[in-house]
Design a protein around this motif. Structure first.
Motif, PDB file in Angstrom:
ATOM      1  N   VAL A  41       0.840  -1.206   0.000  1.00 45.25           N
ATOM      2  CA  VAL A  41       0.000   0.000   0.000  1.00 45.25           C
ATOM      3  C   VAL A  41       0.875   1.255   0.000  1.00 45.25           C
ATOM      4  O   VAL A  41       0.539   2.274  -0.609  1.00 45.25           O
ATOM      5  CB  VAL A  41      -0.944   0.009   1.219  1.00 45.25           C
ATOM      6  N   LEU A  42       2.037   1.170   0.656  1.00 40.79           N
ATOM      7  CA  LEU A  42       2.970   2.298   0.721  1.00 40.79           C
ATOM      8  C   LEU A  42       3.869   2.372  -0.511  1.00 40.79           C
ATOM      9  O   LEU A  42       4.743   3.230  -0.591  1.00 40.79           O
ATOM     10  CB  LEU A  42       3.829   2.194   1.983  1.00 40.79           C
ATOM     11  N   GLY A  43       3.655   1.444  -1.456  1.00 41.27           N
ATOM     12  CA  GLY A  43       4.357   1.525  -2.733  1.00 41.27           C
ATOM     13  C   GLY A  43       5.581   0.655  -2.883  1.00 41.27           C
ATOM     14  O   GLY A  43       6.325   0.816  -3.855  1.00 41.27           O
ATOM     15  N   SER A  44       5.827  -0.276  -1.979  1.00 40.91           N
ATOM     16  CA  SER A  44       7.021  -1.106  -2.059  1.00 40.91           C
ATOM     17  C   SER A  44       6.883  -2.176  -3.145  1.00 40.91           C
ATOM     18  O   SER A  44       6.035  -3.060  -3.061  1.00 40.91           O
ATOM     19  CB  SER A  44       7.292  -1.792  -0.714  1.00 40.91           C
ATOM     20  N   SER A  45       7.753  -2.106  -4.155  1.00 39.69           N
ATOM     21  CA  SER A  45       7.734  -3.141  -5.200  1.00 39.69           C
ATOM     22  C   SER A  45       8.273  -4.462  -4.654  1.00 39.69           C
ATOM     23  O   SER A  45       7.882  -5.533  -5.132  1.00 39.69           O
ATOM     24  CB  SER A  45       8.552  -2.690  -6.416  1.00 39.69           C
ATOM     25  N   ASP A  46       9.168  -4.403  -3.661  1.00 42.08           N
ATOM     26  CA  ASP A  46       9.650  -5.642  -3.032  1.00 42.08           C
ATOM     27  C   ASP A  46       8.498  -6.393  -2.373  1.00 42.08           C
ATOM     28  O   ASP A  46       8.410  -7.627  -2.456  1.00 42.08           O
ATOM     29  CB  ASP A  46      10.719  -5.326  -1.980  1.00 42.08           C
ATOM     30  N   ALA A  47       7.633  -5.633  -1.710  1.00 42.69           N
ATOM     31  CA  ALA A  47       6.486  -6.267  -1.056  1.00 42.69           C
ATOM     32  C   ALA A  47       5.556  -6.896  -2.089  1.00 42.69           C
ATOM     33  O   ALA A  47       5.050  -8.009  -1.898  1.00 42.69           O
ATOM     34  CB  ALA A  47       5.734  -5.231  -0.226  1.00 42.69           C
ATOM     35  N   LYS A  48       5.331  -6.226  -3.192  1.00 44.89           N
ATOM     36  CA  LYS A  48       4.458  -6.769  -4.240  1.00 44.89           C
ATOM     37  C   LYS A  48       5.048  -8.052  -4.811  1.00 44.89           C
ATOM     38  O   LYS A  48       4.316  -8.998  -5.136  1.00 44.89           O
ATOM     39  CB  LYS A  48       4.250  -5.719  -5.329  1.00 44.89           C
ATOM     40  N   ASN A  49       6.360  -8.091  -4.939  1.00 50.69           N
ATOM     41  CA  ASN A  49       7.025  -9.303  -5.395  1.00 50.69           C
ATOM     42  C   ASN A  49       6.788 -10.446  -4.412  1.00 50.69           C
ATOM     43  O   ASN A  49       6.451 -11.576  -4.808  1.00 50.69           O
ATOM     44  CB  ASN A  49       8.523  -9.037  -5.544  1.00 50.69           C
ATOM     45  N   LEU A  50       6.930 -10.177  -3.120  1.00 47.61           N
ATOM     46  CA  LEU A  50       6.757 -11.217  -2.104  1.00 47.61           C
ATOM     47  C   LEU A  50       5.307 -11.681  -2.020  1.00 47.61           C
ATOM     48  O   LEU A  50       5.039 -12.871  -1.791  1.00 47.61           O
ATOM     49  CB  LEU A  50       7.239 -10.694  -0.748  1.00 47.61           C
ATOM     50  N   ILE A  51       4.370 -10.769  -2.223  1.00 47.57           N
ATOM     51  CA  ILE A  51       2.952 -11.159  -2.248  1.00 47.57           C
ATOM     52  C   ILE A  51       2.693 -12.086  -3.441  1.00 47.57           C
ATOM     53  O   ILE A  51       1.989 -13.098  -3.327  1.00 47.57           O
ATOM     54  CB  ILE A  51       2.050  -9.912  -2.313  1.00 47.57           C
ATOM     55  N   GLY A  52       3.270 -11.738  -4.586  1.00 49.73           N
ATOM     56  CA  GLY A  52       3.109 -12.587  -5.761  1.00 49.73           C
ATOM     57  C   GLY A  52       3.647 -13.984  -5.530  1.00 49.73           C
ATOM     58  O   GLY A  52       3.010 -14.985  -5.898  1.00 49.73           O
ATOM     59  N   ILE A  53       4.805 -14.074  -4.898  1.00 49.83           N
ATOM     60  CA  ILE A  53       5.396 -15.387  -4.601  1.00 49.83           C
ATOM     61  C   ILE A  53       4.486 -16.175  -3.654  1.00 49.83           C
ATOM     62  O   ILE A  53       4.292 -17.387  -3.809  1.00 49.83           O
ATOM     63  CB  ILE A  53       6.800 -15.205  -3.995  1.00 49.83           C
ATOM     64  N   ALA A  54       3.926 -15.470  -2.638  1.00 54.75           N
ATOM     65  CA  ALA A  54       3.049 -16.140  -1.674  1.00 54.75           C
ATOM     66  C   ALA A  54       1.841 -16.761  -2.370  1.00 54.75           C
ATOM     67  O   ALA A  54       1.455 -17.905  -2.082  1.00 54.75           O
ATOM     68  CB  ALA A  54       2.605 -15.143  -0.605  1.00 54.75           C
ATOM     69  N   TYR A  55       1.224 -16.033  -3.299  1.00 51.66           N
ATOM     70  CA  TYR A  55       0.068 -16.582  -4.021  1.00 51.66           C
ATOM     71  C   TYR A  55       0.482 -17.731  -4.938  1.00 51.66           C
ATOM     72  O   TYR A  55      -0.235 -18.731  -5.074  1.00 51.66           O
ATOM     73  CB  TYR A  55      -0.611 -15.482  -4.835  1.00 51.66           C
ATOM     74  N   LEU A  56       1.633 -17.609  -5.577  1.00 51.93           N
ATOM     75  CA  LEU A  56       2.084 -18.680  -6.464  1.00 51.93           C
ATOM     76  C   LEU A  56       2.301 -19.983  -5.698  1.00 51.93           C
ATOM     77  O   LEU A  56       1.971 -21.066  -6.182  1.00 51.93           O
ATOM     78  CB  LEU A  56       3.394 -18.275  -7.148  1.00 51.93           C
ATOM     79  N   ARG A  57       2.835 -19.863  -4.490  1.00 55.23           N
ATOM     80  CA  ARG A  57       3.206 -21.049  -3.718  1.00 55.23           C
ATOM     81  C   ARG A  57       2.149 -21.451  -2.693  1.00 55.23           C
ATOM     82  O   ARG A  57       2.280 -22.492  -2.051  1.00 55.23           O
ATOM     83  CB  ARG A  57       4.537 -20.792  -3.002  1.00 55.23           C
ATOM     84  N   GLY A  58       1.143 -20.589  -2.486  1.00 51.55           N
ATOM     85  CA  GLY A  58       0.145 -20.883  -1.463  1.00 51.55           C
ATOM     86  C   GLY A  58       0.725 -20.794  -0.066  1.00 51.55           C
ATOM     87  O   GLY A  58       0.379 -21.595   0.811  1.00 51.55           O
ATOM     88  N   LYS A  59       1.558 -19.807   0.179  1.00 56.89           N
ATOM     89  CA  LYS A  59       2.193 -19.619   1.478  1.00 56.89           C
ATOM     90  C   LYS A  59       1.500 -18.477   2.227  1.00 56.89           C
ATOM     91  O   LYS A  59       1.610 -17.314   1.846  1.00 56.89           O
ATOM     92  CB  LYS A  59       3.682 -19.289   1.315  1.00 56.89           C
ATOM     93  N   GLY A  60       0.727 -18.835   3.271  1.00 57.62           N
ATOM     94  CA  GLY A  60       0.021 -17.815   4.044  1.00 57.62           C
ATOM     95  C   GLY A  60      -1.280 -17.386   3.421  1.00 57.62           C
ATOM     96  O   GLY A  60      -1.973 -16.516   3.963  1.00 57.62           O
ATOM     97  N   VAL A  61      -1.622 -17.970   2.301  1.00 54.56           N
ATOM     98  CA  VAL A  61      -2.837 -17.621   1.595  1.00 54.56           C
ATOM     99  C   VAL A  61      -3.179 -18.800   0.684  1.00 54.56           C
ATOM    100  O   VAL A  61      -2.300 -19.585   0.317  1.00 54.56           O
ATOM    101  CB  VAL A  61      -2.641 -16.322   0.767  1.00 54.56           C
ATOM    102  N   LYS A  62      -4.461 -18.929   0.320  1.00 55.54           N
ATOM    103  CA  LYS A  62      -4.844 -19.988  -0.598  1.00 55.54           C
ATOM    104  C   LYS A  62      -4.145 -19.790  -1.935  1.00 55.54           C
ATOM    105  O   LYS A  62      -4.126 -18.688  -2.482  1.00 55.54           O
ATOM    106  CB  LYS A  62      -6.358 -19.991  -0.793  1.00 55.54           C
ATOM    107  N   GLN A  63      -3.582 -20.854  -2.449  1.00 61.99           N
ATOM    108  CA  GLN A  63      -2.830 -20.751  -3.694  1.00 61.99           C
ATOM    109  C   GLN A  63      -3.720 -20.235  -4.822  1.00 61.99           C
ATOM    110  O   GLN A  63      -4.824 -20.719  -5.055  1.00 61.99           O
ATOM    111  CB  GLN A  63      -2.245 -22.109  -4.081  1.00 61.99           C
TER     112      GLN A  63
END
Length: 690
Positions: free
Chosen positions: A525-547
């Motif tokens: 939300v604060l604009g971090s592209s690193d965070a967006k990358n990590l969120i994308g990885i989490a969804y791809l792998r189903g880590k902490g969220v439904k895949q």
């Protein structure tokens, strides 16, 4: 008056200098010359004006003047004026060692040929556009016919066509082979569009001016450094390019040797103070305005006599015919007593640091600071307001970017003592990295902590990192979290990412991927592209969220579009493995190359792996080996937490692939790597990071 500077030494030095020829630009009339063209406004109302081109051309004219070039300068010139300038150069500069053409303004390509647009070009005329514009090809041919031994053409002009309708074709400039003994440099890759810039200079010219402002270097090294800085500062969005068809070195050096060395020697052994810093800034200048400024600022200093003598010697030569840069600090807002605009100086506009909590103007990324102009502006600003912690801190930043580390540390410590929290971070980095000093983690930690206590969110995050890693202080995860929480309270996006990492990696707490993802979302939300990358990885792998691979890809694309190298790498993996997208090795390789272009070393290793395995064709061990070499050599230069691991991985891959290679393949791979490094350089991987 400062101590440690014997008067007799000064007197002897002045007497020595009196017998020296001070070589201004005119002193090299048959050695090196430069035609500098800057066009910002056009007679035709149908062609848009450009914001920075005059400052760009003035900046480069000043830099080349200091490098001993005879500068022929034109701004907002019509075609006839440009033709007249070329005729004058033909008369005065036949058989010169080095010729240089720099152009900032609108340029277009027509049927694969590049043209610059003079100020009197009018697309409404019946005269064909080709006849109104100036062919760069024809211009280069004409200059080469003068017998110029080495020609350098620099075009900071790759912008969208400014002409309406179908009168111009293509985007940016076309790639043109350089004639023999010629280098043609483009501010961005062929066919692409460069940025005009939001500050005083375009990104390319700011980087070029800073690269020129130093010791002797071959022009190729200068252009490689510029490419690295612009590429890094724009997140890979702008990629400078050059075509080299020369066979000999083209040294770009200060205007003279003996005379300027004598001037620099005047301050040897002298304690660092503002007049010393000012003197070292102008000592190699061929512009009398620099020495006039020194005398205005320090009329009673012991160096004033030397400045007066140098001024007399320089003014014996024709005065430079180019004006100084114009930094827009005037305006109605400055008329309000105690208003914010009243605080802004040219120093602020040229060199305010990213994350500076005392900033009163927009930040300038470190790679895009015009150090030549900023140094002069900041010396003057600090002289006028010597107790201002913000200005002293900015001066320290510019000195560091100019590799004047002793002075940079001196002013960083002074700014810190005056209460600048950001300056404490500068002090910390000097001692942690050992820049000009012996590494001292304990001292670095104490400096970071003081900045943190003064309210710098970046210093609070860094202090947390010191506790997390145990650098100069007892390692403590709970204490690291406390400092990062403080940075988060102050809205620092990277602190949210670092805090989330505690739960993703289990630093002193149970692994909790869902909790980590919550912090990454706040950082996004604060604009971090690193965070967006990590969120994308989490969804791809189903880590902490439904895949949800489709959502994961969307986050990665968004992060990559913002210039994130790791997101581009993850997209490469996704296309390589068919995660959320159709498996496509060609696209995977393209994303890996994009990640590598953004300086992620792991991407070079993955490119090597794909080529070694024959992705999209048969295995290419030589090319794979070349990529591993690039990763290894770049890792050696880096100073990051991950560089040792990256180096070990590259070395392991090299050992594996060479076991299966023939001597011819090994030689071919080493040549490919050497050619790549010679063309692009490894400076990309070792630039200052803020």
């Amino acid at each position: 008056m400062t101590t440690g500077f014997p008067f007799l030494m000064l007197l002897r030095a002045i007497l020595v200098m009196a017998g020296l020829l001070v070589m201004s630009g005119a002193g090299f009339a048959q050695d090196r010359w430069a035609l500098v063209l800057g066009i910002a406004t056009y007679d035709s109302g149908r062609i848009a004006s450009l914001k920075n081109t005059l400052n760009d051309s003035r900046t480069i004219a000043a830099a080349l003047n200091d490098k001993g070039f005879k500068v022929y300068y034109l701004e907002n010139a019509a075609r006839g004026e440009i033709d007249s300038a070329i005729e004058l150069i033909e008369m005065e500069q036949r058989d010169a060692e080095i010729g240089l053409l720099y152009f900032a303004g609108h340029a277009i390509q027509l049927d694969g040929e590049n043209f610059i647009l003079p100020s009197d070009l009018d697309p409404a005329r019946s005269t064909p556009l080709r006849e109104q514009a100036i062919s760069i090809n024809a211009l280069v041919t004409r200059i080469n016919a003068m017998g110029t031994k080495s020609l350098v053409v620099i075009l900071d002009a790759c912008r969208n066509s400014p002409l309406p309708g179908e009168s111009a074709a293509g985007t940016g400039l076309a790639l043109v082979d350089a004639p023999e003994n010629t280098i043609i440099a483009y501010s961005t890759a062929p066919g692409e569009v460069a940025f005009d810039g939001t500050g005083a200079n375009s990104p390319y010219t700011a980087a070029l001016a800073s690269a020129l402002d130093g010791a002797e270097a071959d022009i190729r090294d200068v252009l490689r450094l510029v490419r690295a800085r612009v590429r890094l500062a724009t997140g890979g969005a702008q990629m400078p390019w050059y075509i080299d068809n020369t066979r000999t070195a083209i040294p770009i050096s200060p205007r003279s040797g003996t005379a300027t060395e004598a001037l620099v020697d005047l301050v040897k052994g002298r304690e660092i103070d503002l007049s010393t810093t000012a003197w070292l800034t102008v000592a190699e200048s061929a512009d009398p305005r620099d020495f006039k400024l020194f005398l205005d600022l320090f009329p009673q200093d012991q160096l004033a006599a030397a400045a007066e003598r140098q001024l007399v010697l320089i003014e014996a030569e024709p005065a430079p015919d180019f004006p100084l840069m114009e930094i827009e600090v005037d305006g109605p807002g400055r008329e309000v007593p105690d208003g914010l605009m009243a605080e802004v100086t040219a120093c602020d506009l040229l060199a305010t640091g990213v994350g500076d909590v005392m900033a009163v103007s927009d930040p300038v990324p470190h790679d895009l600071v015009n150090t030549r102009a900023a140094m002069r502006a900041c010396v003057e600003a600090v002289k006028n307001d010597p107790e201002n912690p913000r200005l002293v801190g900015i001066l320290s930043r510019v000195l560091r970017l100019s590799n004047r580390f002793d002075e940079a540390l001196h002013y960083a410590e002074l700014a810190a003592e005056l209460g600048n929290p950001t300056a404490y971070l500068g002090v910390a980095s000097f001692y942690r990295q050992g820049i000009g000093v012996t590494p001292d983690y304990a001292r670095a930690f104490q400096a970071a902590r003081k900045g943190a206590l003064l309210g710098s969110p970046q210093a609070q995050l860094v202090t947390g990192v010191y506790f997390r890693e145990g650098w100069g202080v007892e390692q403590s995860y709970p204490e690291a979290q406390r400092w990062m929480q403080l940075a988060m309270q102050n809205g620092h996006s990277h602190a949210f990412v670092a805090y989330g990492d505690f739960y993703r990696k289990g630093f002193g707490v149970p692994v909790d991927e869902a909790k980590a993802l919550d912090y990454y979302r706040q950082a996004a939300v604060l604009g971090s592209s690193d965070a967006k990358n990590l969120i994308g990885i989490a969804y791809l792998r189903g880590k902490g969220v439904k895949q949800d691979r489709e959502t994961g890809i969307q986050w990665l694309v968004q992060s990559s579009d913002e210039g994130n190298p790791f997101a581009a790498f993850q997209l490469g993996r996704a296309f390589q493995e068919g995660l959320g997208v159709k498996k496509d090795l060609k696209t995977a390789l393209a994303y890996y190359r994009l990640s590598a272009q953004r300086n992620y070393l792991g991407a070079y290793i993955r490119i090597g792996d794909m080529l070694r395995q024959g992705a999209g064709g048969k295995p290419d061990l030589a090319e794979a080996y070349a990529n591993y070499i690039i990763a290894r050599e770049a890792a050696i230069l880096r100073d990051t937490i991950d560089s040792a691991e990256e180096l070990a991985e590259a070395q392991a891959r090299i050992a594996e692939v060479t076991a299966d290679m023939t001597p011819d393949q090994t030689a071919a791979g080493e040549k490919t790597a050497a050619d790549w490094i010679a063309q692009y350089g490894l400076l990309d991987f070792n630039l200052v990071s803020e």
